[in-house]
Design a protein around this motif. Sequence first.
Motif, PDB file in Angstrom:
ATOM      1  N   PRO A 128       0.784  -1.068  -0.075  1.00  0.00           N
ATOM      2  CA  PRO A 128      -0.144   0.029   0.096  1.00  0.00           C
ATOM      3  C   PRO A 128       0.887   1.454   0.046  1.00  0.00           C
ATOM      4  CG  PRO A 128      -0.039  -0.992   2.108  1.00  0.00           C
ATOM      5  CD  PRO A 128       0.517  -1.994   1.338  1.00  0.00           C
ATOM      6  N   LEU A 129       0.414   2.299  -0.630  1.00  0.00           N
ATOM      7  CA  LEU A 129       0.979   3.559  -0.672  1.00  0.00           C
ATOM      8  C   LEU A 129       0.863   4.198   0.545  1.00  0.00           C
ATOM      9  CD1 LEU A 129       2.382   4.983  -2.982  1.00  0.00           C
ATOM     10  CD2 LEU A 129       0.367   6.243  -3.316  1.00  0.00           C
ATOM     11  N   ILE A 130       2.032   4.802   1.289  1.00  0.00           N
ATOM     12  CA  ILE A 130       2.127   5.498   2.330  1.00  0.00           C
ATOM     13  C   ILE A 130       2.610   6.973   2.008  1.00  0.00           C
ATOM     14  CG2 ILE A 130       2.542   3.553   3.462  1.00  0.00           C
ATOM     15  CD1 ILE A 130       5.576   4.290   3.787  1.00  0.00           C
ATOM     16  N   LEU A 131       2.468   8.237   2.781  1.00  0.00           N
ATOM     17  CA  LEU A 131       2.727   9.457   2.896  1.00  0.00           C
ATOM     18  C   LEU A 131       4.245   9.443   2.495  1.00  0.00           C
ATOM     19  CD1 LEU A 131       1.141  11.129   5.810  1.00  0.00           C
ATOM     20  CD2 LEU A 131       0.445  11.044   3.473  1.00  0.00           C
ATOM     21  N   LYS A 132       5.138   8.822   2.966  1.00  0.00           N
ATOM     22  CA  LYS A 132       6.588   8.925   2.650  1.00  0.00           C
ATOM     23  C   LYS A 132       6.785   8.680   1.414  1.00  0.00           C
ATOM     24  CE  LYS A 132      11.051   6.786   4.440  1.00  0.00           C
ATOM     25  NZ  LYS A 132      11.684   5.938   5.030  1.00  0.00           N
ATOM     26  N   ASP A 133       6.263   7.443   0.612  1.00  0.00           N
ATOM     27  CA  ASP A 133       6.269   7.316  -0.808  1.00  0.00           C
ATOM     28  C   ASP A 133       6.220   8.771  -1.729  1.00  0.00           C
ATOM     29  OD1 ASP A 133       7.052   4.640  -0.284  1.00  0.00           O
ATOM     30  OD2 ASP A 133       4.687   4.180  -0.512  1.00  0.00           O
ATOM     31  N   LEU A 134       5.265   9.306  -1.212  1.00  0.00           N
ATOM     32  CA  LEU A 134       4.630  10.544  -1.946  1.00  0.00           C
ATOM     33  C   LEU A 134       5.651  11.900  -1.292  1.00  0.00           C
ATOM     34  CD1 LEU A 134       1.001  10.241  -1.641  1.00  0.00           C
ATOM     35  CD2 LEU A 134       2.582   9.569  -3.582  1.00  0.00           C
ATOM     36  N   HIS A 135       6.505  11.530  -0.319  1.00  0.00           N
ATOM     37  CA  HIS A 135       7.448  12.635  -0.053  1.00  0.00           C
ATOM     38  C   HIS A 135       6.573  13.855   0.873  1.00  0.00           C
ATOM     39  CE1 HIS A 135      10.859  10.878  -2.225  1.00  0.00           C
ATOM     40  NE2 HIS A 135       9.970  11.062  -3.133  1.00  0.00           N
TER      41      HIS A 135
END
Length: 250
Positions: free
Chosen positions: A168-175
């Motif tokens: 799953p996508l997390i905030l860290k992946d989106l910087h």
Amino acid sequence: MKKITTYSYEHGRIVDMLLETILRTVVAFVLIMLITRVLGKHTIARMTYNDFVASITLGAIIGNLAFNTHLKTWNLITSFLIFSGIAYLISVISMKSRKIRKWFAGKPTVVIENGKILEQNLRKIQFTLDTLNQELREKDIFDIEEVQYAILELNGKLSVLKKPEYRPLILKDLHLSNTTKIQFPVELVMDGKIMADNLQQIGLSKEWLSKQLQQRGVTAEEVCYAIRGTQGKLFIDLYQDQIRHPIDQE
């Protein structure tokens, strides 16, 4: 006269046996509760080899203590205390020695590595592919291709690491940074009663809670459950949910 005497004797004997069974059951319950607290929560939360053997044996001894009046009470209590002492001693030693801990508790088994099923490890632990697929489905994984690593833990549960493209996508992946402060959820009202100790622990008063409830037009007695969530918001569930057509109603 003899019949009356025989009846009185039999009746007294039955009463004595009933009282003995009640007393033995109470003693058994108290003992198992005390030993469970001594052995710790980990015995309940995870069942290693040592925990499994201890639970089965202690349960058998307690069962005999409660209902088997043919066996002497003190013999069973002695056996129970000795075995409990052994189980506790093993737990203490296991905490200090990793080698001993691995021998008594076992060690996790990798069943999938880099997306490849390790059939030999499955055979060693007698873990079938059907069981593996079932465990994966319970983790919402219906395609084994999504799995990078899968490990069968000491408690028999399967831990899974998905491949990067399936995580799953997390905030860290989106910087992006999350500035919201996460708090531990605290129950404030349960079954219509204000939990004063919990309010005091988080620095709030009954007056504050009453004001919050008043703003929503309800009283504490009307509230089934109220909790301050992880983001500081107050969640309230009333006894009267005002749902006209419940999905499932007994």
